[in-house]
Design an enzyme around this catalytic site. Sequence first.
Site, PDB file in Angstrom:
ATOM      1  N   TYR A   1       6.562  -1.487   8.857  1.00  0.00           N
ATOM      2  CA  TYR A   1       7.882  -1.043   9.301  1.00  0.00           C
ATOM      3  C   TYR A   1       7.820  -0.172  10.549  1.00  0.00           C
ATOM      4  O   TYR A   1       8.837   0.336  10.991  1.00  0.00           O
ATOM      5  CB  TYR A   1       8.577  -0.253   8.184  1.00  0.00           C
ATOM      6  CG  TYR A   1       9.083  -1.115   7.068  1.00  0.00           C
ATOM      7  CD1 TYR A   1       8.203  -1.780   6.228  1.00  0.00           C
ATOM      8  CD2 TYR A   1      10.437  -1.275   6.844  1.00  0.00           C
ATOM      9  CE1 TYR A   1       8.658  -2.571   5.200  1.00  0.00           C
ATOM     10  CE2 TYR A   1      10.909  -2.072   5.810  1.00  0.00           C
ATOM     11  CZ  TYR A   1      10.010  -2.714   4.991  1.00  0.00           C
ATOM     12  OH  TYR A   1      10.468  -3.501   3.975  1.00  0.00           O
TER      13      TYR A   1
ATOM     14  N   LYS B   1      -3.825  -4.148  -1.125  1.00  0.00           N
ATOM     15  CA  LYS B   1      -4.496  -5.400  -0.740  1.00  0.00           C
ATOM     16  C   LYS B   1      -5.687  -5.013   0.136  1.00  0.00           C
ATOM     17  O   LYS B   1      -5.878  -5.542   1.242  1.00  0.00           O
ATOM     18  CB  LYS B   1      -3.486  -6.301   0.004  1.00  0.00           C
ATOM     19  CG  LYS B   1      -3.882  -7.745   0.120  1.00  0.00           C
ATOM     20  CD  LYS B   1      -3.730  -8.545  -1.160  1.00  0.00           C
ATOM     21  CE  LYS B   1      -4.320  -9.920  -0.983  1.00  0.00           C
ATOM     22  NZ  LYS B   1      -4.357 -10.717  -2.217  1.00  0.00           N
TER      23      LYS B   1
ATOM     24  N   ASP C   1      -1.353  -8.757  -5.872  1.00  0.00           N
ATOM     25  CA  ASP C   1      -0.983 -10.062  -6.457  1.00  0.00           C
ATOM     26  C   ASP C   1      -1.178 -10.041  -7.968  1.00  0.00           C
ATOM     27  O   ASP C   1      -0.293 -10.443  -8.737  1.00  0.00           O
ATOM     28  CB  ASP C   1      -1.728 -11.227  -5.783  1.00  0.00           C
ATOM     29  CG  ASP C   1      -3.146 -10.889  -5.364  1.00  0.00           C
ATOM     30  OD1 ASP C   1      -3.543  -9.725  -5.482  1.00  0.00           O
ATOM     31  OD2 ASP C   1      -3.868 -11.801  -4.930  1.00  0.00           O
TER      32      ASP C   1
ATOM     33  N   ASP D   1       8.927  -2.176  -1.022  1.00  0.00           N
ATOM     34  CA  ASP D   1      10.203  -2.872  -0.842  1.00  0.00           C
ATOM     35  C   ASP D   1      10.261  -4.087  -1.769  1.00  0.00           C
ATOM     36  O   ASP D   1      11.208  -4.278  -2.530  1.00  0.00           O
ATOM     37  CB  ASP D   1      10.307  -3.300   0.630  1.00  0.00           C
ATOM     38  CG  ASP D   1      11.641  -3.946   0.949  1.00  0.00           C
ATOM     39  OD1 ASP D   1      12.630  -3.646   0.251  1.00  0.00           O
ATOM     40  OD2 ASP D   1      11.691  -4.767   1.887  1.00  0.00           O
TER      41      ASP D   1
END
Length: 336
Positions: free
Chosen positions: A126, A173, A207, A231
């Site tokens: 962002y 991640k 994930d 988000d």
Amino acid sequence: MAKHTIVLIPGDGIGPEVTRAARRVLEAAGLSVEWVELPAGASALEQGCENVLPQRTLAAITAHKVALKGPVTTPVGKGFKSVNVQLRQKLNLYAAVRPVRNLPGIKTRYEGVDMVIVRENTEGLYSGIENEVVPGVVTSLKVASRMACTRIARYAFRYATRRHRKIITVFHKANIMKLSDGLFLECARKIQEEEYPNIEYQELIIDAGCMRLVQDPAKFDVLLMENLYGDLVSDLCAGLVGGLGVVPGSNIGDDAAVFEAVHGSAPDIAGKGIANPLAVIMSGVMMLNHIHEEALAEKIKHAYDAVLAEGKKLTRDLGGSASTDEFADAVIDKIK
Ligand code: NAD
């Protein structure tokens, strides 16, 4: 009771409908307040303001320190930079806090869901740093700084401690983004080890974390993650407990706080008077706790819990047929 001055930003789409309903509920509970109503979003341009985040709106939040905000519309793939991103970055509202819990009477596939998402709110993808390297090749830069990663980790552990939460799970991640997500993990681990050994700590690759969330969300307590993951996971978690109409949120900084639902401006139902105002009402309850009006917060919480448990005045997203105002009226009736 001292009179509070609170900035009210109706926003776009369903924003004016749901913030009006929330305002009525807060006033009916007895909040002594002077609202400073100011525009932001596409509606600010329609009202002739110089841009989507007018200086006087920013200045008012800075001065009064607390705002209740409706959602604003952001154009996809073109147009102005998101008002929300600008607001969070300019006011340094670094922590998005989103409690997700089962509500009385709202049947979902899951029981016992009671978790809080703490999302880093100022950097990651962002940061808005995008470039066309050569025609046909673009990059978006994911930014992680030690300062912001440490700040959000410390916020999450302090929040967990104060709220008597037990375990923080970081979604990441770092197997792929070894530097940026790696730094996020490094800072979280350090804060836990050095400052909050009282809180249990675990890490999950996002994930697998998402799979675990939909398999058994009741196992999670506090979730901590960087901006984009927060988000996405917020909307996923909203779906576990009844949808976007029932998940509130806050954007907290050291000098100001903006309270708003997780949902957007819902253009598909805007102006129809059918949006669920509950998420904004719940955000208002979070705001009341923030300004130390805990008794009023409890009063409103009991009132909407009672309306939900009865199940007679639910909005359409929850399987009922009540309008935005009818739901708010039902909550107000329970307060009286
Ligand atoms: P959305 O959250 O507005 O809507 C997704 C779906 O949920 C829609 O079907 C909508 O009708 C439904 N929904 C949302 N809130 C509801 C409510 N209170 N009651 C009943 N149903 C509700 O997401 P979107 O359609 O992807 O985004 C629309 C716009 O909102 C976009 O411009 C986006 O950028 C913006 N947005 C703003 C914010 C914010 O201001 N904080 C947050 C998310 C999205």
